[in-house]
Design a protein around this motif. Structure first.
Motif, mmCIF file in Angstrom:
data_model
loop_
_atom_site.group_PDB
_atom_site.id
_atom_site.type_symbol
_atom_site.label_atom_id
_atom_site.label_comp_id
_atom_site.label_asym_id
_atom_site.label_seq_id
_atom_site.Cartn_x
_atom_site.Cartn_y
_atom_site.Cartn_z
ATOM 1 N N TYR A 119 42.461 44.419 27.572
ATOM 2 C CA TYR A 119 42.464 42.962 27.481
ATOM 3 C C TYR A 119 42.596 42.514 26.030
ATOM 4 O O TYR A 119 43.309 41.573 25.726
ATOM 5 C CB TYR A 119 41.169 42.378 28.062
ATOM 6 N N HIS B 58 39.182 37.110 35.344
ATOM 7 C CA HIS B 58 39.836 38.305 34.775
ATOM 8 C C HIS B 58 40.404 38.061 33.385
ATOM 9 O O HIS B 58 40.274 38.879 32.486
ATOM 10 C CB HIS B 58 40.959 38.794 35.703
ATOM 11 N N ASN C 199 37.692 37.441 40.315
ATOM 12 C CA ASN C 199 39.132 37.321 40.024
ATOM 13 C C ASN C 199 39.424 36.132 39.117
ATOM 14 O O ASN C 199 40.322 36.191 38.275
ATOM 15 C CB ASN C 199 39.938 37.123 41.325
ATOM 16 N N PHE D 120 32.639 37.333 33.946
ATOM 17 C CA PHE D 120 33.272 38.483 34.611
ATOM 18 C C PHE D 120 32.312 39.668 34.633
ATOM 19 O O PHE D 120 32.071 40.285 35.679
ATOM 20 C CB PHE D 120 34.575 38.819 33.868
#
Ligand SMILES: [Fe+2]
Ligand SMILES: [Fe+2]
Length: 330
Positions: A2, A111, A108, A118
């Motif tokens: 990420y 994300h 979700n 999260f």
């Protein structure tokens, strides 16, 4: 991964990475902190090499309601509390299947956004998977000291599919109710019952400690979902929640019948038809009390749902609950 995506994206505004946390982020951060502090291990902290002492009760009197069946001997009342205590563990194992699945789905939304929320939801899911494992272990340990023939009727996957077909608003309402009730049961009934098994009591002490964080997240997520919905969608979701309560009621009725037959077959004496009917009805009342009434009567649940629904919707919910509360309370 990420982090790489964040630095490589030419369109991602810098503020998205460095922005100040909003209120919910702060609350999710506190949840993570508590989750790390409280986290326990099934063997090291909860079971600790122990086995169940079958000379003790499992389900406390405040939930088993065995005092309403005065014709039972001490031995019979204890066996009934053990049957109910085994079902209590299995009910959580079943419910936790849908909760873990829903929590993954909710995560979700985060994300590529709030990584604190999260992480909190991932920890929530992980804890529910661990709880399912704990409850599976308990069922095996309880089976070792109980006669064969006990059956837990509901199938966790079937129940999960049915619950998850309902709207997210309704699923979160049901989930908050369940997660709050674990604390209420421990504080008002399990902890004060000196005659109940220490191991059984410990399981639900440790369980409740992690459930506290789940209830905070349920409330945050329920309110977040509520804000997304139109008035019409909210109104339909109230009907969904009423439908879920009816489904829970149907499930506990089926299990109460199965547990009554198991109980009656293993007592080594014949009950009069009237007494057998009282055992069947007594179990159904106790399960309605434990799995529905104690939850909806929790002030914190009443406060949250009261802040989300209209007076007319609350009245509809109240009407649906009335026969269940009346039956379970007498
Ligand atoms: Fe749990
Ligand atoms: Fe939970």
């Amino acid at each position: 991964m990420y982090a790489a995506a964040e630095t490589m994206s030419p369109t991602r505004p810098h503020t998205e990475v460095t922005r100040m946390p909003h209120t919910d982020t702060t609350r999710y951060a506190r949840v993570i902190e508590a989750s790390k502090r409280i986290r326990w291990d099934i063997d090291r902290d909860v079971i600790r090499g122990r086995t169940f002492d079958f000379s003790r009760k499992f389900m406390p009197d405040g939930l088993s309601l065995v005092a309403r069946l005065p014709f039972l001997t001490t031995h019979e009342a204890r066996f009934m509390s053990q049957v109910q205590g085994r079902t209590y563990a299995n009910m959580f194992r079943m419910i936790e299947r849908y909760i873990a699945s829903k929590t993954v789905e909710l995560s979700n939304d985060y994300h590529f956004g709030d990584q604190v929320a999260f992480e909190a939801l991932v920890r929530f899911t992980d804890e529910e998977l661990k709880h399912q494992e704990l409850m599976r272990r308990l069922d095996v340990m309880m089976a070792a000291g109980m006669p064969t023939g006990y059956v837990f009727k509901p199938d966790a996957n079937e129940v999960a599919r049915a619950v998850l077909s309902s709207s997210t608003w309704a699923v979160l309402g049901l989930t908050l109710n369940i997660e709050i009730v674990t604390q209420a049961h421990y504080r008002s009934s399990i902890e004060p019952d000196a005659g109940a098994s220490d191991l059984w009591k410990d399981v639900f002490l440790f369980h409740w400690k992690e459930e506290s964080q789940h209830a905070i997240m349920d409330e945050l997520e329920w309110k977040r979902e509520h804000a997304k919905l139109s008035a019409a969608a909210r109104d339909a979701a109230v009907n969904d929640l009423i439908g879920l309560v009816a489904a829970v009621d149907g499930t506990v009725k089926t299990q109460a019948e199965a547990d009554a037959e198991y109980f009656l077959q293993n007592m080594g004496r014949t009950f009069t038809p009237e007494q057998a009917a009282q055992v069947r009805d007594g179990l159904y009342k106790a399960y309605r009390w434990t799995y529905i009434v104690t939850g909806v009567q929790e002030p914190r649940f009443a406060e949250v749902i009261g802040s989300l629904v209209t007076p007319a919707q609350m009245e509809r919910i109240g009407k649906a609950l009335e026969p269940i509360i009346t039956h379970a309370s007498k």
